[in-house]
Motif scaffolding. Structure first.
Motif, PDB file in Angstrom:
ATOM      1  N   ALA A  88       0.848  -1.187   0.000  1.00  0.00           N
ATOM      2  CA  ALA A  88       0.000   0.000   0.000  1.00  0.00           C
ATOM      3  C   ALA A  88       0.884   1.238   0.000  1.00  0.00           C
ATOM      4  O   ALA A  88       2.008   1.219   0.508  1.00  0.00           O
ATOM      5  N   ALA A  89       0.357   2.298  -0.589  1.00  0.00           N
ATOM      6  CA  ALA A  89       1.039   3.595  -0.592  1.00  0.00           C
ATOM      7  C   ALA A  89       0.019   4.651  -0.197  1.00  0.00           C
ATOM      8  O   ALA A  89      -1.136   4.598  -0.618  1.00  0.00           O
ATOM      9  N   MET A  90       0.449   5.590   0.615  1.00  0.00           N
ATOM     10  CA  MET A  90      -0.435   6.654   1.082  1.00  0.00           C
ATOM     11  C   MET A  90       0.286   7.977   0.849  1.00  0.00           C
ATOM     12  O   MET A  90       0.970   8.490   1.721  1.00  0.00           O
ATOM     13  N   ASP A  91       0.128   8.497  -0.359  1.00  0.00           N
ATOM     14  CA  ASP A  91       0.832   9.721  -0.738  1.00  0.00           C
ATOM     15  C   ASP A  91       0.154  10.979  -0.203  1.00  0.00           C
ATOM     16  O   ASP A  91       0.828  11.950   0.125  1.00  0.00           O
ATOM     17  N   ILE A  94      -0.096  10.931  10.588  1.00  0.00           N
ATOM     18  CA  ILE A  94       0.121   9.596  11.138  1.00  0.00           C
ATOM     19  C   ILE A  94      -0.358   8.483  10.206  1.00  0.00           C
ATOM     20  O   ILE A  94       0.079   7.335  10.305  1.00  0.00           O
ATOM     21  N   CYS A  95      -1.250   8.793   9.282  1.00  0.00           N
ATOM     22  CA  CYS A  95      -1.882   7.770   8.432  1.00  0.00           C
ATOM     23  C   CYS A  95      -0.899   6.854   7.700  1.00  0.00           C
ATOM     24  O   CYS A  95      -1.073   5.629   7.714  1.00  0.00           O
ATOM     25  N   PRO A  96       0.128   7.367   7.027  1.00  0.00           N
ATOM     26  CA  PRO A  96       1.013   6.487   6.257  1.00  0.00           C
ATOM     27  C   PRO A  96       1.714   5.408   7.082  1.00  0.00           C
ATOM     28  O   PRO A  96       2.236   4.438   6.523  1.00  0.00           O
ATOM     29  N   GLY A  97       1.694   5.548   8.394  1.00  0.00           N
ATOM     30  CA  GLY A  97       2.337   4.555   9.252  1.00  0.00           C
ATOM     31  C   GLY A  97       1.743   3.161   9.141  1.00  0.00           C
ATOM     32  O   GLY A  97       2.410   2.179   9.480  1.00  0.00           O
ATOM     33  N   VAL A  98       0.491   3.050   8.669  1.00  0.00           N
ATOM     34  CA  VAL A  98      -0.120   1.720   8.561  1.00  0.00           C
ATOM     35  C   VAL A  98       0.089   1.079   7.191  1.00  0.00           C
ATOM     36  O   VAL A  98      -0.217  -0.099   7.018  1.00  0.00           O
ATOM     37  N   ALA A  99       0.616   1.813   6.229  1.00  0.00           N
ATOM     38  CA  ALA A  99       0.785   1.257   4.880  1.00  0.00           C
ATOM     39  C   ALA A  99       1.552  -0.071   4.883  1.00  0.00           C
ATOM     40  O   ALA A  99       1.130  -1.020   4.206  1.00  0.00           O
ATOM     41  N   PRO A 100       2.663  -0.201   5.625  1.00  0.00           N
ATOM     42  CA  PRO A 100       3.386  -1.481   5.613  1.00  0.00           C
ATOM     43  C   PRO A 100       2.560  -2.660   6.125  1.00  0.00           C
ATOM     44  O   PRO A 100       2.826  -3.810   5.768  1.00  0.00           O
ATOM     45  N   ASN A 101       1.541  -2.391   6.951  1.00  0.00           N
ATOM     46  CA  ASN A 101       0.727  -3.477   7.507  1.00  0.00           C
ATOM     47  C   ASN A 101      -0.019  -4.256   6.429  1.00  0.00           C
ATOM     48  O   ASN A 101      -0.373  -5.420   6.632  1.00  0.00           O
ATOM     49  N   PHE A 102      -0.269  -3.630   5.271  1.00  0.00           N
ATOM     50  CA  PHE A 102      -1.025  -4.300   4.225  1.00  0.00           C
ATOM     51  C   PHE A 102      -0.251  -5.448   3.588  1.00  0.00           C
ATOM     52  O   PHE A 102      -0.839  -6.290   2.909  1.00  0.00           O
ATOM     53  N   ALA A 103       1.053  -5.533   3.847  1.00  0.00           N
ATOM     54  CA  ALA A 103       1.828  -6.693   3.394  1.00  0.00           C
ATOM     55  C   ALA A 103       1.305  -7.978   4.029  1.00  0.00           C
ATOM     56  O   ALA A 103       1.477  -9.070   3.474  1.00  0.00           O
ATOM     57  N   ALA A 104       0.613  -7.852   5.160  1.00  0.00           N
ATOM     58  CA  ALA A 104       0.061  -9.013   5.863  1.00  0.00           C
ATOM     59  C   ALA A 104      -1.056  -9.703   5.088  1.00  0.00           C
ATOM     60  O   ALA A 104      -1.487 -10.798   5.451  1.00  0.00           O
ATOM     61  N   LEU A 105      -1.532  -9.085   3.993  1.00  0.00           N
ATOM     62  CA  LEU A 105      -2.566  -9.727   3.176  1.00  0.00           C
ATOM     63  C   LEU A 105      -2.006 -10.907   2.379  1.00  0.00           C
ATOM     64  O   LEU A 105      -2.774 -11.738   1.887  1.00  0.00           O
ATOM     65  N   ALA A 106      -0.687 -10.992   2.251  1.00  0.00           N
ATOM     66  CA  ALA A 106      -0.064 -12.114   1.545  1.00  0.00           C
ATOM     67  C   ALA A 106      -0.486 -13.419   2.208  1.00  0.00           C
ATOM     68  O   ALA A 106      -0.537 -13.521   3.433  1.00  0.00           O
ATOM     69  N   GLY A 107      -0.816 -14.393   1.387  1.00  0.00           N
ATOM     70  CA  GLY A 107      -1.248 -15.697   1.881  1.00  0.00           C
ATOM     71  C   GLY A 107      -2.748 -15.897   1.830  1.00  0.00           C
ATOM     72  O   GLY A 107      -3.221 -17.032   1.830  1.00  0.00           O
TER      73      GLY A 107
END
Length: 196
Positions: free
Chosen positions: A77-80, A86-99
């Motif tokens: 995810a990208a939050m430009d 503070i919002c962009p801090g959660v973008a890396p969490n979307f990697a958890a959708l893998a699987g």
């Protein structure tokens, strides 16, 4: 049939969503979504100071890379543009959708991984449309494959079980499902006859 005539009105908010499905050279599929919110007026914002008319309030992207079984092999995810720093801090969490696999239970599984404070409402809202686009993209890939093999998608298409009873057209007792099942049965009989 178009919508009914609209009353006199003033446009205030625009949400533009674009979702694309790409077949990659390595055989995987990228489903890429971009969402942009703008206002037709300027307003103050405690983190950004002022957001001018036409300037993005939200500008976000989501990419799911899936395999031919609709399993997410990578997500980002990208939050430009966001209203809060503070919002962009959660973008890396979307990697958890893998699987996860797109189909029954996909949204529930996604909410378990990026729901609530672990995610972003706007990116989560894109997941339903991303899943639908993934299925449509896979249909396109199968159609191209069928054409290369000298057939048509209609000849080979079966309604995935995940679509049964998901809408009026895919009513398990309805005419479309009956027609597709009859065609599948006919193909099965033809294959048995050819094998004899």
């Amino acid at each position: 049939m178009p919508l009914s005539h609209a009353e006199s009105r003033q446009l205030l908010h625009l949400r533009d969503i674009a979702i694309r499905g790409y077949l990659r050279a390595d055989g995987l599929v990228d489903i890429e979504a971009h969402m942009k919110d703008t206002k037709t007026y300027s307003f103050g914002n405690h983190d950004r100071g002022r957001i001018n008319a036409g300037e993005a309030l939200h500008g976000m992207g989501l990419r799911l890379t899936i395999d031919d079984k609709l399993t997410v092999v990578r997500a980002e995810a990208a939050m430009d543009d966001t209203p809060h720093a503070i919002c962009p801090g959660v973008a890396p969490n979307f990697a958890a959708l893998a699987g996860l696999t797109i189909g029954k239970g996909f949204l529930k599984g996604a909410m378990e991984r990026v729901g609530g404070t672990a995610g972003c409402t706007h990116l989560r809202e894109l997941l339903q449309q991303v899943a639908t686009t993934a299925i449509q993209t896979m249909f396109s890939i199968r159609a191209h494959k069928a054409a290369r093999e000298g057939g048509t998608t209609e000849d080979r298409w079966d309604i995935p079980s995940a679509l049964l009873n998901s809408c009026h057209a895919y009513n398990e007792q309805g005419p479309l499902v009956a027609k597709v099942r009859a065609r599948a049965e006919e193909r099965r009989r033809e294959a048995e006859a050819a094998a004899e």
